[in-house]
Design an enzyme around this catalytic site. Structure first.
Site, short mmCIF file in Angstrom:
data_model
loop_
_atom_site.label_atom_id
_atom_site.label_comp_id
_atom_site.label_asym_id
_atom_site.label_seq_id
_atom_site.Cartn_x
_atom_site.Cartn_y
_atom_site.Cartn_z
N HIS A 267 -40.54 4.45 -3.45
CA HIS A 267 -40.69 3.00 -3.80
C HIS A 267 -40.55 2.21 -2.49
O HIS A 267 -41.29 2.46 -1.54
CB HIS A 267 -39.64 2.68 -4.86
CG HIS A 267 -39.77 1.36 -5.54
ND1 HIS A 267 -40.87 0.56 -5.44
CD2 HIS A 267 -38.91 0.68 -6.36
CE1 HIS A 267 -40.69 -0.55 -6.16
NE2 HIS A 267 -39.50 -0.50 -6.72
N HIS A 306 -50.55 4.64 -5.33
CA HIS A 306 -49.81 3.67 -6.14
C HIS A 306 -50.03 3.99 -7.61
O HIS A 306 -51.12 4.40 -7.99
CB HIS A 306 -50.32 2.24 -5.84
CG HIS A 306 -49.33 1.20 -6.24
ND1 HIS A 306 -49.25 0.72 -7.52
CD2 HIS A 306 -48.37 0.57 -5.53
CE1 HIS A 306 -48.28 -0.17 -7.58
NE2 HIS A 306 -47.73 -0.28 -6.39
N ASP A 362 -46.69 -0.81 1.82
CA ASP A 362 -45.76 -0.27 2.81
C ASP A 362 -46.45 0.34 4.02
O ASP A 362 -45.80 0.65 5.01
CB ASP A 362 -44.87 0.81 2.17
CG ASP A 362 -43.90 0.19 1.18
OD1 ASP A 362 -43.38 -0.88 1.48
OD2 ASP A 362 -43.67 0.79 0.12
N1 ACO Z 1 -50.27 11.61 -0.33
C1 ACO Z 1 -50.90 12.70 -0.80
N2 ACO Z 1 -51.15 12.91 -2.10
C2 ACO Z 1 -50.75 11.97 -2.98
C3 ACO Z 1 -50.09 10.79 -2.56
C4 ACO Z 1 -49.86 10.63 -1.18
N3 ACO Z 1 -49.25 9.54 -0.72
N4 ACO Z 1 -49.79 10.04 -3.63
C5 ACO Z 1 -50.25 10.71 -4.70
N5 ACO Z 1 -50.82 11.88 -4.30
C6 ACO Z 1 -51.50 12.86 -5.16
C7 ACO Z 1 -50.49 13.63 -6.00
O1 ACO Z 1 -50.05 14.80 -5.34
C8 ACO Z 1 -51.31 13.91 -7.22
O2 ACO Z 1 -52.22 14.96 -6.92
P1 ACO Z 1 -52.60 16.08 -8.05
O3 ACO Z 1 -53.34 15.31 -9.11
O4 ACO Z 1 -53.41 17.08 -7.34
O5 ACO Z 1 -51.28 16.61 -8.57
C9 ACO Z 1 -52.16 12.66 -7.41
O6 ACO Z 1 -52.30 12.13 -6.10
C10 ACO Z 1 -51.54 11.63 -8.34
O7 ACO Z 1 -50.27 11.29 -7.83
P2 ACO Z 1 -48.98 11.03 -8.73
O8 ACO Z 1 -47.78 11.46 -7.94
O9 ACO Z 1 -49.18 11.63 -10.08
O10 ACO Z 1 -49.04 9.45 -8.86
P3 ACO Z 1 -47.85 8.51 -9.30
O11 ACO Z 1 -48.47 7.33 -9.92
O12 ACO Z 1 -46.85 9.25 -10.13
O13 ACO Z 1 -47.12 8.15 -7.93
C11 ACO Z 1 -46.58 7.09 -5.90
C12 ACO Z 1 -47.34 6.98 -7.24
C13 ACO Z 1 -45.11 7.44 -6.18
C14 ACO Z 1 -46.61 5.73 -5.21
C15 ACO Z 1 -47.26 8.18 -5.04
O14 ACO Z 1 -48.60 7.81 -4.76
C16 ACO Z 1 -46.51 8.41 -3.73
O15 ACO Z 1 -45.53 9.18 -3.74
N6 ACO Z 1 -46.92 7.77 -2.61
C17 ACO Z 1 -46.20 7.91 -1.33
C18 ACO Z 1 -44.95 7.05 -1.33
C19 ACO Z 1 -45.27 5.58 -1.23
O16 ACO Z 1 -46.06 5.14 -0.40
N7 ACO Z 1 -44.60 4.80 -2.09
C20 ACO Z 1 -44.72 3.32 -2.07
C21 ACO Z 1 -45.44 2.85 -3.27
S1 ACO Z 1 -45.62 1.10 -3.21
C22 ACO Z 1 -44.10 0.52 -3.62
O17 ACO Z 1 -43.35 1.06 -4.34
C23 ACO Z 1 -43.70 -0.68 -3.02
#
Ligand code: ACO
Length: 439
Positions: A267, A306, A362
């Site tokens: 987050h 996201h 971010d």
């Molecule tokens: N890098 C690589 N792969 C990713 C990323 C990433 N940053 N984010 C998601 N994926 C992939 C997942 O591995 C998943 O792949 P799969 O379908 O092969 O299993 C797919 O994309 C879907 O991702 P989920 O984790 O199911 O998406 P979710 O909605 O649960 O998570 C989140 C969203 C937590 C923001 C995620 O994208 C992430 O961890 N990003 C990196 C951390 C980040 O930047 N967080 C800030 C968010 S903005 C905020 O809170 C202010």
């Protein structure tokens, strides 16, 4: 066309008609779907709230597919360009943009709530010199609950309003004090002649000069960053704010809990992680190899992806523009080259395209904060200052919503059925159970 959903339960051949309102059904309506008389009834199962609305809200609108973000109906781009942060805070909390006199009164009220009680200052002394600023921020906001016991009367609108002003006024002071504490510098008291962002910079960076003069471009850039981070509807930390607040806990402990949720790397903590990632990559030439590593399942691209945005995060666009302004004063942060290359390669790569992974808020914010002189440990605290406004707007809405009750989800129990108690001398050890799980 009737706004209803017809469900046929194949277990009983019974048919149910559920009303649809604003694209949703009420999950409580599922409870009348019973397999047999006396059955508890059907529930929805939705870990991580992937498809469950927990409230009705009029504060913030997001269209994740189109990349739209609006506060109270106003596009984020316009607000960032034309408003001050406190003007936007007023909008989020009261629903309308203030008139000139309303804004003046509001700014004056917040400005007169920026001081911390001296016991709170002393409280900060208890933290180790290397304590993470976010841990200090969370604990100190929670500690304000002990300074203002009147805050517990959450049903009195005047009391609520007072705590809202106290929190918005004091979070920059707490944030600045966590920073000064980590450097061992004396704390700087707020200066009522300065604007909200300029005063924050004053409390952070004033040394021995009689009056701190913030660079106006940097103060404005900070104000824009505060606007961009002010609210984001039902994200993880806002959900915590509403959940803790639903027990009628006071707003100080509720904001502390929300800030704790924000601190996680998935987050608000992601901005700090982005800088670490860019450090690890080290140079533009190594970006491609790093991306291959992520695609192979080793880690994530921090600042990418996201839950709601499946398009470019509109805040990231404004941040890129703001970065240009900041770099004209500070000089270009060399990490920008790496970030731009990373975005370029990722947005062209099948893995990220297929999953609709775009840079989020971010991704670029940390690069600006670093250019302005902040250490990565401070980044999430910088996020928590404006988000306090969003948490409070959502909390206020929740308290006034007659449909809201204490937040209490259901579960699908998958544990053991009723068991006979085993006296201690007859129990097998964990190791023995692991060796022969069927015993
Ligand atoms: N890098 C690589 N792969 C990713 C990323 C990433 N940053 N984010 C998601 N994926 C992939 C997942 O591995 C998943 O792949 P799969 O379908 O092969 O299993 C797919 O994309 C879907 O991702 P989920 O984790 O199911 O998406 P979710 O909605 O649960 O998570 C989140 C969203 C937590 C923001 C995620 O994208 C992430 O961890 N990003 C990196 C951390 C980040 O930047 N967080 C800030 C968010 S903005 C905020 O809170 C202010």
């Amino acid at each position: 066309m009737p706004d209803t959903l017809t469900i046929i339960d194949n277990r009983t051949d019974l048919r149910y008609e559920l009303p649809i309102h604003q694209g949703t059904i009420r999950t409580m309506d599922l409870r009348k779907i019973q397999a047999f008389p006396g059955d508890f009834g059907l529930m929805g199962y939705d870990p991580a709230f992937m498809n469950t609305a927990s409230c009705q809200s009029a504060v913030t609108f997001i269209d994740g597919d189109k990349g739209i973000l609006r506060y109270r109906g106003y596009g984020i781009e316009q607000l960032a360009e034309k408003c001050s942060f406190l003007e936007v805070a007023y909008l989020l909390l009261f629903g309308e943009l203030p008139t000139a006199s309303e804004l003046q009164a509001w700014v004056s009220t917040i400005t007169h709530h920026t001081m911390l009680h001296e016991t709170t200052k002393k409280f900060l002394e208890g933290f180790r010199y290397d304590a993470h600023p976010m841990g200090m921020f969370i604990s100190t906001v929670a500690a304000l609950s002990t300074v203002y016991p009147d805050a517990r009367d959450v049903h009195d609108p005047a009391v609520r309003q007072l705590q809202i002003c106290r929190l918005i006024g004091k979070v920059p002071t707490i944030a600045a004090y966590t920073y000064r504490h980590s450097l061992g510098y004396p704390y700087v008291y707020p200066d009522n002649e300065l604007t909200y962002p300029a005063n924050f910079l004053n409390m952070l960076w004033k040394m021995v000069e009689p009056k701190y003069q913030a660079n106006p471009t940097l103060a404005r850039a900070l104000d824009i960053l505060l606007i961009l981070h002010a609210d984001h509807e039902q994200n993880c930390s806002t959900n915590v704010m509403r959940s803790v607040g639903s027990s009628q806990a006071d707003p100080f402990v509720s904001v502390a809990a929300a800030a704790a949720a924000l601190s996680g790397p998935l987050h608000g903590g992601a901005n700090e992680e982005v800088l670490r990632m860019l450090d690890e990559i080290g140079s533009k030439e190594r970006v491609w190899a790093y991306i291959q590593q992520v695609k192979a399942g080793h880690g994530k691209l921090m600042g990418f992806g996201h839950r709601v945005y499946k398009n470019y995060d509109p805040r990231a666009r404004v941040i890129k523009w703001t970065a240009d302004q900041v770099f004209q004063v500070t000089g270009r942060n060399p990490k920008l080259e790496i970030a731009i290359e990373l975005e370029r390669i990722a947005l062209d790569d099948e893995y990220f395209v297929k999953r609709k992974l775009y840079p989020n808020v971010d991704f670029y914010s940390g690069i600006i904060y670093q250019a302005m002189g902040f250490q990565p440990e401070m980044f999430t605290v910088l996020f928590a200052i404006p988000r306090t406004v969003g948490w409070l707007a959502q909390w206020q809405e929740m308290i006034q919503d007659p449909e809201q009750k204490i937040a209490r989800p259901r579960q699908v129990f998958v544990g053991k059925e009723s068991r006979q108690f085993v006296p201690i001398e007859q129990r097998g050890s964990q190791a023995a159970r692991a060796a022969s799980p069927n015993v």
